[in-house]
Design an enzyme around this catalytic site. Structure first.
Site, PDB file in Angstrom:
ATOM      1  N   HIS A   1     -22.263  47.798 -21.178  1.00  0.00           N
ATOM      2  CA  HIS A   1     -21.918  46.685 -22.066  1.00  0.00           C
ATOM      3  C   HIS A   1     -20.748  47.016 -22.977  1.00  0.00           C
ATOM      4  O   HIS A   1     -19.810  46.251 -23.135  1.00  0.00           O
ATOM      5  CB  HIS A   1     -23.095  46.399 -23.014  1.00  0.00           C
ATOM      6  CG  HIS A   1     -24.091  45.464 -22.447  1.00  0.00           C
ATOM      7  ND1 HIS A   1     -25.404  45.486 -22.829  1.00  0.00           N
ATOM      8  CD2 HIS A   1     -23.969  44.481 -21.551  1.00  0.00           C
ATOM      9  CE1 HIS A   1     -26.061  44.560 -22.178  1.00  0.00           C
ATOM     10  NE2 HIS A   1     -25.209  43.935 -21.389  1.00  0.00           N
TER      11      HIS A   1
ATOM     12  N   ARG B   1     -19.203  34.767 -14.418  1.00  0.00           N
ATOM     13  CA  ARG B   1     -20.574  35.287 -14.461  1.00  0.00           C
ATOM     14  C   ARG B   1     -21.460  34.218 -15.100  1.00  0.00           C
ATOM     15  O   ARG B   1     -21.560  34.145 -16.328  1.00  0.00           O
ATOM     16  CB  ARG B   1     -20.643  36.558 -15.306  1.00  0.00           C
ATOM     17  CG  ARG B   1     -20.023  37.795 -14.673  1.00  0.00           C
ATOM     18  CD  ARG B   1     -20.246  38.998 -15.569  1.00  0.00           C
ATOM     19  NE  ARG B   1     -20.045  40.256 -14.889  1.00  0.00           N
ATOM     20  CZ  ARG B   1     -18.937  41.012 -15.004  1.00  0.00           C
ATOM     21  NH1 ARG B   1     -17.953  40.632 -15.773  1.00  0.00           N
ATOM     22  NH2 ARG B   1     -18.853  42.151 -14.349  1.00  0.00           N
TER      23      ARG B   1
ATOM     24  N   ARG C   1     -19.718  32.705  -9.515  1.00  0.00           N
ATOM     25  CA  ARG C   1     -20.831  33.451  -8.931  1.00  0.00           C
ATOM     26  C   ARG C   1     -22.129  32.785  -9.353  1.00  0.00           C
ATOM     27  O   ARG C   1     -22.350  32.565 -10.554  1.00  0.00           O
ATOM     28  CB  ARG C   1     -20.825  34.894  -9.426  1.00  0.00           C
ATOM     29  CG  ARG C   1     -22.083  35.618  -8.947  1.00  0.00           C
ATOM     30  CD  ARG C   1     -22.091  37.061  -9.298  1.00  0.00           C
ATOM     31  NE  ARG C   1     -22.371  37.272 -10.705  1.00  0.00           N
ATOM     32  CZ  ARG C   1     -22.272  38.459 -11.286  1.00  0.00           C
ATOM     33  NH1 ARG C   1     -21.866  39.500 -10.590  1.00  0.00           N
ATOM     34  NH2 ARG C   1     -22.546  38.608 -12.562  1.00  0.00           N
TER      35      ARG C   1
ATOM     36  N   GLU D   1     -21.817  44.291  -2.747  1.00  0.00           N
ATOM     37  CA  GLU D   1     -22.305  45.165  -3.819  1.00  0.00           C
ATOM     38  C   GLU D   1     -23.297  46.177  -3.280  1.00  0.00           C
ATOM     39  O   GLU D   1     -23.746  47.068  -3.988  1.00  0.00           O
ATOM     40  CB  GLU D   1     -23.006  44.332  -4.901  1.00  0.00           C
ATOM     41  CG  GLU D   1     -22.150  43.207  -5.432  1.00  0.00           C
ATOM     42  CD  GLU D   1     -22.735  42.575  -6.666  1.00  0.00           C
ATOM     43  OE1 GLU D   1     -22.380  42.994  -7.765  1.00  0.00           O
ATOM     44  OE2 GLU D   1     -23.572  41.643  -6.523  1.00  0.00           O
TER      45      GLU D   1
ATOM     46  N   ASN E   1     -18.931  47.654  -9.361  1.00  0.00           N
ATOM     47  CA  ASN E   1     -19.875  48.261 -10.310  1.00  0.00           C
ATOM     48  C   ASN E   1     -21.209  48.539  -9.616  1.00  0.00           C
ATOM     49  O   ASN E   1     -21.739  49.639  -9.657  1.00  0.00           O
ATOM     50  CB  ASN E   1     -20.140  47.334 -11.508  1.00  0.00           C
ATOM     51  CG  ASN E   1     -18.872  46.843 -12.162  1.00  0.00           C
ATOM     52  OD1 ASN E   1     -17.843  47.470 -12.041  1.00  0.00           O
ATOM     53  ND2 ASN E   1     -18.933  45.704 -12.841  1.00  0.00           N
ATOM     54  N   ASP E   2     -21.718  47.491  -8.985  1.00  0.00           N
ATOM     55  CA  ASP E   2     -22.991  47.680  -8.282  1.00  0.00           C
ATOM     56  C   ASP E   2     -22.798  48.467  -6.994  1.00  0.00           C
ATOM     57  O   ASP E   2     -23.668  49.245  -6.606  1.00  0.00           O
ATOM     58  CB  ASP E   2     -23.649  46.321  -7.990  1.00  0.00           C
ATOM     59  CG  ASP E   2     -24.438  45.838  -9.186  1.00  0.00           C
ATOM     60  OD1 ASP E   2     -25.191  46.646  -9.756  1.00  0.00           O
ATOM     61  OD2 ASP E   2     -24.281  44.668  -9.575  1.00  0.00           O
TER      62      ASP E   2
ATOM     63  N   ARG F   1     -26.051  52.358 -13.219  1.00  0.00           N
ATOM     64  CA  ARG F   1     -24.788  52.080 -13.898  1.00  0.00           C
ATOM     65  C   ARG F   1     -24.911  52.111 -15.420  1.00  0.00           C
ATOM     66  O   ARG F   1     -23.912  52.090 -16.124  1.00  0.00           O
ATOM     67  CB  ARG F   1     -24.227  50.735 -13.438  1.00  0.00           C
ATOM     68  CG  ARG F   1     -25.125  49.568 -13.736  1.00  0.00           C
ATOM     69  CD  ARG F   1     -24.669  48.316 -13.031  1.00  0.00           C
ATOM     70  NE  ARG F   1     -23.605  47.629 -13.738  1.00  0.00           N
ATOM     71  CZ  ARG F   1     -23.169  46.419 -13.413  1.00  0.00           C
ATOM     72  NH1 ARG F   1     -23.672  45.788 -12.376  1.00  0.00           N
ATOM     73  NH2 ARG F   1     -22.218  45.840 -14.097  1.00  0.00           N
TER      74      ARG F   1
ATOM     75  N   CYS G   1     -13.737  42.254  -7.789  1.00  0.00           N
ATOM     76  CA  CYS G   1     -13.991  41.681  -9.116  1.00  0.00           C
ATOM     77  C   CYS G   1     -14.785  42.642  -9.993  1.00  0.00           C
ATOM     78  O   CYS G   1     -15.169  42.305 -11.094  1.00  0.00           O
ATOM     79  CB  CYS G   1     -14.696  40.331  -9.011  1.00  0.00           C
ATOM     80  SG  CYS G   1     -16.346  40.471  -8.335  1.00  0.00           S
TER      81      CYS G   1
HETATM   82  C1  PEP Z   1     -20.139  44.243  -9.967  1.00  0.00           C
HETATM   83  O1  PEP Z   1     -21.286  44.647  -9.754  1.00  0.00           O
HETATM   84  O2  PEP Z   1     -19.104  44.931  -9.720  1.00  0.00           O
HETATM   85  C2  PEP Z   1     -19.915  42.909 -10.550  1.00  0.00           C
HETATM   86  C3  PEP Z   1     -18.711  42.401 -10.636  1.00  0.00           C
HETATM   87  O3  PEP Z   1     -20.996  42.237 -11.026  1.00  0.00           O
HETATM   88  P1  PEP Z   1     -21.765  42.600 -12.401  1.00  0.00           P
HETATM   89  O4  PEP Z   1     -20.965  43.645 -13.128  1.00  0.00           O
HETATM   90  O5  PEP Z   1     -21.882  41.331 -13.157  1.00  0.00           O
HETATM   91  O6  PEP Z   1     -23.077  43.099 -11.869  1.00  0.00           O
HETATM   92 MG    MG Z   2     -22.890  43.187  -9.727  1.00  0.00          MG
END
Ligand code: PEP
Ligand code: MG
Length: 556
Positions: A186, A288, A325, A415, A438-439, A449, A486
């Site tokens: 965050h 998001r 999304r 992801e 990220n995921d 994460r 993204c």
């Molecule tokens: C990700 O997982 O890279 C993504 C863009 O989605 P979020 O960060 O909202 O899980």
């Molecule tokens: Mg994600």
């Protein structure tokens, strides 16, 4: 004497200034027994303090707007959790003071979260912050948090609660450094939204003495404690050069030889749109939508409310692309009415598209609201599903979109490694891919994460992650379809060149990163990006990959 420390750079820029520590005092009120006749008054005091803190958090949210607002409102809800309040009342009834009862009730709740699974790490800082605020109010002592200072400073903290990050005044806070957190936590996402240089995951940062001069390089992740005159001059010169390059680069994203790579913005709702437009975003690459769902923990927002929010974002990019999304609930974004509370591993459980397939009415309402919001607008609407594992998932999502009569392109987020490995099969059902790095990093490296201790594995420069990006991009190219990124990887200017070299067709990021990525991309040809990408993939570690790409692009 100058010393160098290395953390993870999560928000670009250089900050040089004196250290001020975040007020982190743990306020433990004494466990004194109160007479029974005072219980009612104490319960009332506790309730008033909780209401005041919740109102304060909501007000801070209104001030901050955007993603920060949603996070602060979630904290306000946390403060007013009815079960927590009932526990406070019970503790007061058997002799606790209001402040002690709040302290103990939150401790019990914290324990519950600790045993409830892995999204704890991100929530604990929020929960502790709410508790400290309520206890401080009851004790009549200053609120913990951002230090009072009229002079600009570099903020050092163990971790930053969203309430504090949201209130950082960029004219006073030159930058920040935290001991905890990772590149996708965050704090990191909010720092980028604010445009404040930041370095996270730096153990030992808390030991740097108050008032020490430090230089923070938010791009390299380096901290120079007591920097020499030469160091300061070099960092300042590099920052000035970067600023000039930023001002010079305008217009659509492209490499030096004109290969177009649209630069899109990640937004959490209408409040993030002005910054995206100002940064010259060519559209939205990730809306998001879960932030719309945080207001009410028990119900989904009405179709009308959703239409309104979607329309505001769509109208801002009349000719551009807007990729929405659908709801990504679960794991680090739990929603009480949708997310099972008893999963041993929420990140591996029912989240993202899995949640929506279990609750088709929520998905239907969202898709119908999107169709209505786009009616009569020339915008290029695209919708995508989070957490698509395979072709069956992609088909289920595409079927739902068709049934809702949505005139839009349907896509799948990559992801989960299985979706990258079988990207061609997923592409039989959808028209585009978007890499949620990220995921994808979390699931490729089995590294939560939200946990600072495993941030090394969350590094998007990891060659294994680059391999999966390459596989997805190659599959999309073979099918004549697009494949964007993204996740936060797209906001690293050097990595953006590598991603382009891997065949990615668009990059979406927090608005504050767009100028940096645009300027860097404009310096190199596609062939140079491809060579940098090949060098990075040939490396054995994230650090080696970064150095190898850097060496290719700087002509070493
Ligand atoms: C990700 O997982 O890279 C993504 C863009 O989605 P979020 O960060 O909202 O899980
Ligand atoms: Mg994600």
């Amino acid at each position: 004497m100058e010393t160098t420390l290395r953390g993870v750079g999560v928000s670009h820029g250089v900050a040089i200034g004196e250290v001020r520590h975040m007020g982190t005092a743990v306020l433990e009120p004494p466990a004194k027994q109160i007479p029974a006749e005072e219980a009612e008054r104490e319960q009332q005091r506790a309730r008033q303090a909780v209401d005041a803190v919740a109102a304060d958090l909501t007000a801070r949210g209104n001030l901050a707007g955007g993603e920060a607002q949603a996070v602060l409102e979630a904290q306000a809800l946390m403060a007013q959790d009815p079960e927590l309040m009932a526990d406070v009342d019970r503790r007061v009834a058997v002799g606790s003071s209001a402040e002690r009862a709040v302290y103990d009730a939150f401790a019990a709740y914290r324990e519950l979260l600790a045993n409830a699974g892995e999204y704890l790490a991100g929530r604990v800082a929020d929960l502790d912050d709410v508790r400290n605020r309520i206890v401080a109010r009851l004790l009549g002592v200053p609120m913990p948090g951002v230090p009072d200072s009229d002079e600009p400073y570099v903020l050092v903290a163990r971790d930053l609660a969203p309430a504090d990050t949201a209130l950082l005044d960029p004219t006073l806070v030159l930058g920040f450094v935290t001991e905890e957190g990772g590149p996708t936590s965050h704090s990191a996402i909010l720092a980028r939204a604010l445009g404040v240089p930041a370095v996270v995951a730096l153990p030992g940062a808390g030991e740097i003495a108050e008032g020490t001069l430090i230089a923070v390089d938010g791009s390299s992740g380096e901290i120079f404690v007591n920097p020499t005159e030469e160091r300061r001059a070099a960092l300042e010169a590099a920052a000035a050069e970067r600023k000039a390059a930023l001002a010079a680069a305008t217009g659509p994203g492209a490499t030096a030889d004109g290969h177009k790579v649209p630069l899109l913005a990640n937004v959490g709702g209408p409040a993030d749109v002005p910054a995206a437009v100002k940064a010259g975003a060519e559209g939205v690459g990730l809306f998001r939508t879960e932030f719309l769902f945080l207001d009410d923990s028990k119900n989904a927002p009405s179709e009308e409310k959703q239409v309104e929010a979607y329309r505001q974002v769509l109208e801002a990019f009349p000719e551009g692309r807007v990729v929405v999304r659908v709801l990504d609930a679960g794991a680090d974004k739990p929603l009480e009415f949708l997310t099972p509370g008893d999963e041993p591993n929420p990140a591996l459980g029912v989240r993202g598209l899995r949640t929506l397939l279990d609750h088709p009415e929520v998905l239907r309402t969202q898709l119908t609201a999107l169709a209505k919001a786009a009616e009569g607008l020339p915008v290029h609407l695209e919708v995508m599903a989070p957490m698509v594992a395979d072709r069956a998932d992609a088909k289920a999502f595409a079927d739902a979109c068709r049934e809702a009569g949505l005139q839009a392109k349907y896509g799948a987020m990559v992801e989960i490694p299985s979706a990258a490995l079988r990207a061609r099969s997923v592409l039989r059902e959808v028209e585009f891919l978007s890499l949620g790095t990220n995921d994808l990093a979390q699931y490729t490296f089995a590294a939560d994460r939200q946990v600072g201790a495993v941030s090394r594995l969350q590094d998007p420069w990891q060659p294994a992650l680059l391999d999966l990006v390459a596989l997805s991009a190659e599959a999309a190219r073979a099918e004549g379809k697009s494949c964007g990124v993204c996740g936060e990887a797209a906001s690293d200017p050097l990595l953006a060149c590598v991603l382009t070299g891997l065949g990615v067709t668009s990059l979406s990021m927090g608005a504050a990163s767009i100028p940096y990525v645009r300027a860097q991309l404009a310096k190199f040809t596609l062939a140079q990006c491809e060579r940098a990408a090949a060098a990075a993939r040939a490396a054995d570690s994230a650090d080696e990959a970064r150095s190898a790409a850097q060496a290719v692009l700087s002509g070493e």
